[in-house]
Design an enzyme around this catalytic site. Sequence first.
Site, PDB file in Angstrom:
ATOM      1  N   CYS A  33     -35.787  26.648  86.161  1.00  0.00           N
ATOM      2  CA  CYS A  33     -37.054  27.238  86.597  1.00  0.00           C
ATOM      3  C   CYS A  33     -38.152  27.056  85.542  1.00  0.00           C
ATOM      4  O   CYS A  33     -38.106  27.674  84.482  1.00  0.00           O
ATOM      5  CB  CYS A  33     -36.813  28.726  86.898  1.00  0.00           C
ATOM      6  SG  CYS A  33     -38.302  29.689  87.175  1.00  0.00           S
ATOM      7  N   CYS A  36     -40.106  30.185  84.625  1.00  0.00           N
ATOM      8  CA  CYS A  36     -39.281  31.051  83.778  1.00  0.00           C
ATOM      9  C   CYS A  36     -39.414  30.655  82.308  1.00  0.00           C
ATOM     10  O   CYS A  36     -39.410  31.504  81.423  1.00  0.00           O
ATOM     11  CB  CYS A  36     -37.807  30.977  84.195  1.00  0.00           C
ATOM     12  SG  CYS A  36     -37.497  31.551  85.883  1.00  0.00           S
TER      13      CYS A  36
END
Length: 110
Positions: A33, A36
């Site tokens: 991600c 993230c």
Amino acid sequence: MSELIVSITDAEFEDSVLKSTLPVLVDFWAPWCQPCKLIAPVLDEVASAKEGKLRVMKMDVADNRDVAARYSVQSIPCLILFKDGVLAGKNVGVVSQAQLQAFLEEHLEG
């Protein structure tokens, strides 16, 4: 990742988060991600600034699906704040340090 941020698993969640005497901010994330990865430095800063007042933990949703499902984590990054073993606040998506600070202040007061 800061040494102040601890990675936890589904099996460790209850003892590490729900039974914590300090409020706990859990970052639900995954290694693939990109957003993230963008939030990681913000979490490092918060972990340092709030040391002794707030614990910051990360949970990889790819490997730990039970807790993510229990708290309806459908998009990542998802930050969930727990206070006294109860969900106190939830934020989905990338946040700046100022936004995260405001989120924490809003949910930790009172």
